[in-house]
Design a protein around this motif. Structure first.
Motif, PDB file in Angstrom:
ATOM      1  N   ASP A 194       5.954   4.367   5.194  1.00 51.69           N
ATOM      2  CA  ASP A 194       6.769   3.381   5.927  1.00 51.69           C
ATOM      3  C   ASP A 194       6.866   2.057   5.164  1.00 51.69           C
ATOM      4  O   ASP A 194       7.606   1.160   5.564  1.00 51.69           O
ATOM      5  CB  ASP A 194       6.236   3.159   7.361  1.00 51.69           C
ATOM      6  N   HIS A 195       6.148   1.939   4.045  1.00 43.93           N
ATOM      7  CA  HIS A 195       6.241   0.758   3.169  1.00 43.93           C
ATOM      8  C   HIS A 195       6.831   1.130   1.808  1.00 43.93           C
ATOM      9  O   HIS A 195       7.618   0.392   1.243  1.00 43.93           O
ATOM     10  CB  HIS A 195       4.852   0.128   2.965  1.00 43.93           C
TER      11      HIS A 195
ATOM     12  N   HIS B  80       0.853  -1.202   0.000  1.00 44.70           N
ATOM     13  CA  HIS B  80       0.000   0.000   0.000  1.00 44.70           C
ATOM     14  C   HIS B  80       0.874   1.233   0.000  1.00 44.70           C
ATOM     15  O   HIS B  80       2.097   1.143   0.091  1.00 44.70           O
ATOM     16  CB  HIS B  80      -0.995  -0.003   1.165  1.00 44.70           C
TER      17      HIS B  80
ATOM     18  N   ASP C 286      -0.447  -3.988   5.987  1.00 46.08           N
ATOM     19  CA  ASP C 286      -1.031  -3.484   7.235  1.00 46.08           C
ATOM     20  C   ASP C 286      -2.494  -3.888   7.382  1.00 46.08           C
ATOM     21  O   ASP C 286      -3.186  -3.397   8.275  1.00 46.08           O
ATOM     22  CB  ASP C 286      -0.912  -1.956   7.309  1.00 46.08           C
TER      23      ASP C 286
ATOM     24  N   HIS D  47       4.111  -5.398   9.839  1.00 51.34           N
ATOM     25  CA  HIS D  47       4.739  -5.051  11.123  1.00 51.34           C
ATOM     26  C   HIS D  47       4.440  -6.183  12.098  1.00 51.34           C
ATOM     27  O   HIS D  47       3.337  -6.710  12.114  1.00 51.34           O
ATOM     28  CB  HIS D  47       4.164  -3.744  11.688  1.00 51.34           C
TER      29      HIS D  47
HETATM   30 ZN   LIG Z   1       2.766   0.376   8.014  1.00 51.50          ZN
END
Ligand SMILES: [Zn+2]
Length: 257
Positions: free
Chosen positions: A79-80, A75, A149, A185
């Motif tokens: 942070d990805h 997505h 996520d 995560h």
């Molecule tokens: Zn994330």
């Protein structure tokens, strides 16, 4: 938990999936972002799923494992996805995501598409709810689903569209027994269908609580006021993201009267 998570190390989780944990722990990222490296035994190249932030020490670890054939994003969140252009420019690998603007030298992913790379066949499942562009990736060779996520290794995830998310959970609940969940995560989980059912039960509980809170506070209650009532059991550092989830729940209640 077994001690401090090891950053900058490749950890093999299944015969075809290894993970490098990025050193970006936080309330939303848990121990950090999991960058997944996928390849069939004997394949000289890898598929990198979610490079993480543009974090050079982390991306250099990824770069040093094997030639990168393809980069996939679960997505759009930074942070990805943020490190994808950095990694793509150093490897020449195409970048694929459901969201077209994130792609480089390749078309966007589509629901049900089977991506073949690094000796593996990976089925794309469009699983909106956390974000509109969230996907999961199902590995046929060793039963596992990379969940981004949509499902995390612990706790629950933030929702942008609850109706879509409930549908996604119901879809993941149909997975056969024993399909590992490999999250964006946190630690891997033994059974995707079971965890999806637990997430669904949790969402239904929260929805009942939000409905009751609104009844108590009145129709003009703000998302923040509802958070203070319903998420009293949750650490205050998570109240801002909880507010997004409450907004999604209020939207859902307003459209499902
Ligand atoms: Zn994330």
């Amino acid at each position: 938990m077994t001690g401090h998570p090891a950053y900058g190390e490749l950890r093999q989780v299944t015969p075809v999936a290894s993970v490098v944990l990025e050193n970006n722990p936080g309330s939303m990222t848990l121990d950090g972002t999991n960058t997944w490296l996928l390849r069939a035994p004997g394949s000289s190249s890898v598929v990198v799923v979610d490079p993480g932030y543009e974090d050079e020490p982390h991306l250099t670890t990824v770069l040093d494992t094997a030639p990168v054939e393809l980069i996939v994003l679960t997505h759009e969140h930074p942070d990805h996805a943020q490190g994808a252009p950095w990694l793509a420019s150093r490897t020449g690998a195409p970048v694929r995501a459901f969201e077209e603007s994130l792609c480089r030298s390749a078309p966007p992913l589509t629901d049900g598409e089977v991506v073949v790379a690094a000796g593996l066949s990976m089925e794309v499942l469009h699983t909106p709810g956390h974000t509109a562009d969230s996907i999961c990736l199902r590995l046929a060779e060793h039963p596992a689903i990379l969940t981004g996520d949509t499902i995390l290794g612990r706790g629950t995830t933030v929702i942008s569209d609850l109706g879509a998310y409930l549908k996604t959970l119901r879809r993941l609940m149909k997975e056969p027994d024993g399909v590992l969940a490999l999250p964006g995560h946190g630690q891997e989980l033994p059974d995707t269908a079971t965890i999806a059912a637990e997430y669904l039960a949790h969402r239904e509980d929260r929805l009942t609580q939000v409905r009751n809170a609104r009844r108590k506070l009145g129709p003009d209650a703000t998302a923040r006021q509802i958070v203070e009532l319903v998420y009293a059991d949750v650490d205050k550092s998570l109240w801002a993201p909880a507010e997004w989830s409450v907004k999604a729940q209020l939207d859902y209640l307003n459209s499902h009267k």
